[in-house]
Design an enzyme around this catalytic site. Sequence first.
Site, PDB file in Angstrom:
ATOM      1  CB  SER A 161      -0.958  -0.051   1.187  1.00  0.00           C
ATOM      2  OG  SER A 161      -2.006   0.893   1.037  1.00  0.00           O
ATOM      3  CG  ASP A 256      -6.679  -2.577  -3.944  1.00  0.00           C
ATOM      4  OD1 ASP A 256      -7.242  -1.537  -3.550  1.00  0.00           O
ATOM      5  OD2 ASP A 256      -5.496  -2.857  -3.680  1.00  0.00           O
ATOM      6  CG  HIS A 286      -5.736  -2.458  -0.259  1.00  0.00           C
ATOM      7  ND1 HIS A 286      -4.852  -1.964  -1.187  1.00  0.00           N
ATOM      8  CD2 HIS A 286      -5.328  -1.976   0.947  1.00  0.00           C
ATOM      9  CE1 HIS A 286      -3.954  -1.207  -0.582  1.00  0.00           C
ATOM     10  NE2 HIS A 286      -4.211  -1.205   0.728  1.00  0.00           N
TER      11      HIS A 286
END
Length: 688
Positions: A161, A256, A286
């Site tokens: 991320s 995601d 995600h």
Amino acid sequence: MPLHPDLEAFLELAAIAEEDGRPPMCDMSPAQARASYDQSTLALDGVGPDLPVEDIGLRARDGAPLRARLYRGAATGAPLPTLLYFHGGGYVVGGLDSHDALCRTLAKNAACAVLAVDYRLAPEHKFPTAFHDAEDAAQWLAVHGGSLGLDTSRVAFGGDSVGGTLATALTIAARDAGRPQPLLQLLLYPCTSIRQDSDSHQRYTKGHLLEQRTLQWMFGHYLRSDEDRHDWRFAPLAAKDLSGLAPAHIVLAEYDPLVDEGKAYAGRLQDAGVRTHLAVHEGMVHDFARLSQVVEEADALRSSLAQVLAEAFQRPAVAATPPAIGAWVFHAHPDGQPLEARLDGVKLTVGPQSGNERSSRWALREQAGTLRLEWPQGNDTEPQETHLLAAIEAVFVRHPKCKTLPLQVPSSCIARLIDAGAVAPSAGQLPSVVRETFWQLPRVWQCNPREPFAQRHVMSQGKRHPLRPAKPVGTVYQRHIPWLSQTLTLDTVDIERDLPAFNRWMNDPVVAHFWEEQGDLAKHRAYLDAIAADPRVTGLIGRLDGEAFGYFEVYWAKEDRIAPFYDAGDHDRGWHALIGEARFRGKPFLTAWMPSVSHYLFLDDCRTQRIVIEPRADNHKMIKSLGRCGYAHVKEFDFPHKRAMLGMLLRERFFGEALWIPQGESTISPTSAERAELPTEDPSYANP
């Protein structure tokens, strides 16, 4: 492929919990969100394998302590290749514990070391602090890794991320600074776009673990303003050039919101010639790499990542850029135009920091110990004057001992510089720009420099002095600080914008000890209103890369309280300072802002020959720092409210001795924070 059934069930439970009153992260305070995020880690990801782990302390460029955790995945006498890992969490949540199981597994399965970095979080530490901490950790690893049994020639950068964002931005920064590239960028669903407005953001805005409202809540805490979104350190897709980077392995999840921007970034890397492998995992959401207790694909992913790492660590190490002059990047702002100068060997390229405008290409030759800046012969165009100014500034900064720089350029380009006294023509020889006079050109560091104000004496409060010009508005000074890799600006105070920070700073115990101006917003609004109405003094806010860190009051000494204590000249200036943000206190920052304030005051009016300052006589650390910045200690004297020391800086000394670099400092050449260590002395940060 449909959403994985295990994830679908997990997300349904999360939705039911919210319906039953459990607030979403975006409705929590950062502290609550961190606690919730950490509490869920064990249930979602379990406990990783048992292996040797060591907690490590290192220092950020501002002297702040940073934590890191070193995992050793193999017991061997040989140095271990190392994955430098940055956790996700939107810059607001997450840490060493939240990603402990993931790091343990990668270290064990890849038989390598993993150094996980606990960079500082927002909103306490806004952009670009996380990036700076990541860069400082990489520098620390390069310097100290060998003593820990790590092979610093075999390093990969990785993260998930926003940790993936940090990893790839760090790779870009390493290229720009001429540092070695890692062997691999390992990027798990990185954030790469300026805006979160792609099709996948619309498709998965809610109900797929990472939600649009959560993303904006996180970025709202991290970013200082909307302008930060356009910085490649936040949005790597904003980078103009992605060539010359390490190979990338990018993992994305089908469900995601970030999947489209991840694909776009992979495409940009491939177009730039970077070897890139893209894996989009169907049915996943995600953060699935951290969901080993929810979905089996997390373990499968970790095994494949370990194999990718092991293969990367078998490749030959990437050689560093040759150190002679080396690739080096500097930012300049002549006439307020943001330009980037890139020095690579003898090649010097100047172009815009953003946009597609044309770059100019120069040559910096060295012969018999003398440098010469050349505009290529046979070029049928003339360089822009702003490009010439940026090139000259970059050369003087890169080579701080250079006092004169011969210019082999079209004569028409230097006519204004000759008229201004910055370039000295010489019969039979190349004209040379003189460092001492070049640094007195206001337009290099000021967007709209003011002409000297016509002199007419007036009386005010019983004092005879020159009539002062109207006070400036906006940014009055900007200068790139190479040892911080940041641009320092001085902006006039905007009360509505700056009052909350000013109020907080004045109530800081360190500042309050010297200024004695503690109080509420109303008191400090009245204070700033009085400063705004006073023609002799101007309030300024100091910023580094746009982040406010301190307050400065600059004044005309002739009509100030200091005038009776020495023979004040008509155009003498003085200043007071406070550094309100604790993490900007320390030697690397003081050596940036103190000379810059002096430089601004000399540029603001060419008739200013002296700058004075009157800190408390017992503020020994400040007085010592003033001495290093060229201020002579004239005498002690008594104000009604304090015993003070009169310090004085002469214009001739400042420019003649190049005191924009304080005395005793090492040569400033790298465009990184290599020198920004814990200060050897800890100057006081306020002088009322």
